[in-house]
Motif scaffolding. Sequence first.
Motif, PDB file in Angstrom:
ATOM      1  N   ASN A   1       0.834  -1.262  -0.013  1.00 15.04           N
ATOM      2  CA  ASN A   1       0.116   0.114  -0.002  1.00 15.04           C
ATOM      3  C   ASN A   1       1.010   1.136  -0.160  1.00 15.04           C
ATOM      4  O   ASN A   1       0.722   2.261   0.713  1.00 15.04           O
ATOM      5  CB  ASN A   1      -1.007   0.017   1.242  1.00 15.04           C
ATOM      6  CG  ASN A   1      -2.188  -0.775   0.988  1.00 15.04           C
ATOM      7  OD1 ASN A   1      -2.302  -1.321  -0.013  1.00 15.04           O
ATOM      8  ND2 ASN A   1      -3.067  -0.804   1.998  1.00 15.04           N
TER       9      ASN A   1
ATOM     10  N   LYS B   1      -7.057   4.400  -0.494  1.00 18.38           N
ATOM     11  CA  LYS B   1      -6.280   3.195  -1.026  1.00 18.38           C
ATOM     12  C   LYS B   1      -7.247   2.333  -2.051  1.00 18.38           C
ATOM     13  O   LYS B   1      -8.338   2.269  -2.218  1.00 18.38           O
ATOM     14  CB  LYS B   1      -6.195   2.359   0.365  1.00 18.38           C
ATOM     15  CG  LYS B   1      -7.209   1.834   1.296  1.00 18.38           C
ATOM     16  CD  LYS B   1      -6.614   1.158   2.538  1.00 18.38           C
ATOM     17  CE  LYS B   1      -8.009   0.263   3.092  1.00 18.38           C
ATOM     18  NZ  LYS B   1      -7.584  -0.145   4.262  1.00 18.38           N
TER      19      LYS B   1
ATOM     20  N   ASP C   1      -2.745   3.285  -4.156  1.00 17.29           N
ATOM     21  CA  ASP C   1      -3.271   4.255  -3.331  1.00 17.29           C
ATOM     22  C   ASP C   1      -2.871   5.576  -3.946  1.00 17.29           C
ATOM     23  O   ASP C   1      -1.916   5.701  -4.612  1.00 17.29           O
ATOM     24  CB  ASP C   1      -2.415   3.901  -1.905  1.00 17.29           C
ATOM     25  CG  ASP C   1      -2.641   2.531  -1.471  1.00 17.29           C
ATOM     26  OD1 ASP C   1      -3.841   2.310  -0.996  1.00 17.29           O
ATOM     27  OD2 ASP C   1      -1.715   1.702  -1.428  1.00 17.29           O
TER      28      ASP C   1
ATOM     29  N   PRO D   1      -8.855   5.486   3.818  1.00 13.51           N
ATOM     30  CA  PRO D   1      -7.682   4.745   4.441  1.00 13.51           C
ATOM     31  C   PRO D   1      -7.894   3.844   5.576  1.00 13.51           C
ATOM     32  O   PRO D   1      -7.261   2.919   5.732  1.00 13.51           O
ATOM     33  CB  PRO D   1      -6.878   5.878   4.869  1.00 13.51           C
ATOM     34  CG  PRO D   1      -7.147   6.968   3.974  1.00 13.51           C
ATOM     35  CD  PRO D   1      -8.671   6.824   3.717  1.00 13.51           C
TER      36      PRO D   1
END
Length: 695
Positions: A484, A513, A553, A607
Amino acid sequence: MTDLDLEKLARRQPPAARASSRAAALAAAMQAFDDAEKNATATKGSTAGGRRSSIFNRIWSPIMNRRLLAGSALATLLVVPVAGLVTYELVRNGTVALQTNHQTETERRAAAVKKLAEERRKQQLEQAKQQDSFPGEAEGDVSYLIGKKRAVEPTTKQETNLSTADNRSAEAAPLAESLNGEMAAVPQSLSVGGAVNPTLTRRVAQPTTMDSMIVPVPQANRERFASADPNPVKSVATDPVSTFSADIDTASYSYMRSALLGGSLPEPDSVRVEELINYFPYDWKGPDTVEKPFNATVTVMPTPWNKGTELLHIGIKGFETVAAEQPSANLVFLIDVSGSMDEADKLPLLKSAFRLLVGKLKDTDTVSIVTYAGNAGVVLEPTAAKERQKILDAIDTLQPGGSTAGAEGIETAYKLAQKAFKKDGVNRVMLATDGDFNVGPASNEELEHIIEERRKSGIFLSVLGFGRGNYNDGMMQALAQNGNGTAAYIDTLAEAQKTLVEEAGSSLFPIAKDVKFQIEFNPDRIAEYRLIGYETRILNREDFNNDKVDAGDIGSGHRVTAIYEVTPKGSPAVLNDPLRYGKGETADAAASGAGEIAFLKMRWKKPDSDTSELVTMPVTDSNVVPDLDAALADVRFSVAVAAFGQKLKGVPALQDYAYGSILGLAEAAKGNDPFGYRAEFVKLVRLAEGLAGGK
């Protein structure tokens, strides 16, 4: 060359390989050989019908005659010692008159050169020991041939011939014995201009036990890139939907720049076109609130490099948070201090880059430092950023040395990140390395598994690459995509300033994300399409709605640009023949009547959430501009960058589109350029044009 010259040479470190040095070394070798022949009193002929020669002469002569050493750094470090060895061979075979009571001129020269070779050998062995491994042990590294006492058996027909034909092994044995059992390894092949052949070196097989002398060879390029062919042209009739993950990495652009400034075109596999496009800040219109974190600007225009096709250009900007409102950050600097980092563009540049970042942090942020080389070590426990001097002092203490226990370092870094975890903040490990892991788990699969497990705890990963020659881009991309996080390549301090200071908000603070994009093309309007770039980010159609599938992301204020080359239905540029049976999926009649060209979908997660959200918008005739000049300057400049990236990558569609055309397009669309990024790009296009011969 006098005795005094040789004695001075024996005491000095060999100079860096230069044209003048190579010429001087070659001249010295030939002069030594000529002197030996002029002073010879013995007959050079033989009844055998050919000149007598040792195995060393027979191996070395073809190399010299073919000028394989021309333009190579080998000449500096090989030719002078070999000159002494050739002279010694002439003495041993009785072709030079020997004095019984004192050393001759030739013997003194051979002794001096032998001493030089011995000193050089000791220095290289010491350097190898300091790095905790011998050069050449790593796969693909052929920078040195290091022989230990062992019996060497011929392994190929060619090597067997070398060791047995014309009694060569019998001739070579006394020479090897007289030089303390050392025998020079001989380069198998070198390419013109100093480029290293992957099969650069091999040993000369001998059926006797001896030590092989270390012979320096230009270090092989061990840089590795994931191979990905350019996206193909797809038929809308059979494959109307395109799905891909967001990509905001910029490593490929910086690497490309480093290669061009270094005087060579970048490796095609190192070029990821979307990363070149997304390197630049564009003034796309952003969203008004974080609740809808993205806004898309869509333009359809004629393709400058392919008549009969159009470009569907999508510019997306993420919501930009105010710096004062950004959450606190818990950062762990995971720093590679292995021996390979001991170069100016590696650890020293890395230290300067992190000093810049520390100056950007808020007092409430936290910094930890972990290093790895041989094994992982904690240099700085979690420390508040307000103690800047303590953090800077810890950075200043970093010194290179050892091998690369990267996997162990990652484990230690994540433990420290968990120790100082900020529940409502940003938790991120920042890995800085030249890109190799040679101790512990080192395969992409093993490292990906480690990263995947750790990301579930809410800790992101950023990867910063440094230096050339050992850069493992494929592994770094795999780590960033599975953690990520993002990947950047720092080739200058200015790039560190851009990545870690000017774009710190987008680099460190994610707003979404697992961001995915999906485009459905209207088969009544579009016959074919090709996604430019994103080859390593392609997703299956069903992955778009699957929240378990990881994707890219996006940070605060980040911009994502995607460009499709599309072929309108009925255009003479259509490549695929129509289907004989069926028409594939049929477009919605209402959508066709509304003038829709395509339908754009974006899906993301907040997130701190595991459930995705969706936003959609149609692409209609209202997004079409009549010609390229009517498009926004940012749109035209990004198209120029897309053309340049495809040209470097070798995409067939750009084969006939000249660098000069790309240059004109970029210069006309530079627009506002406060940091000079676009002016620099124009210079890079000029460099590439020159290196490619203007094609």
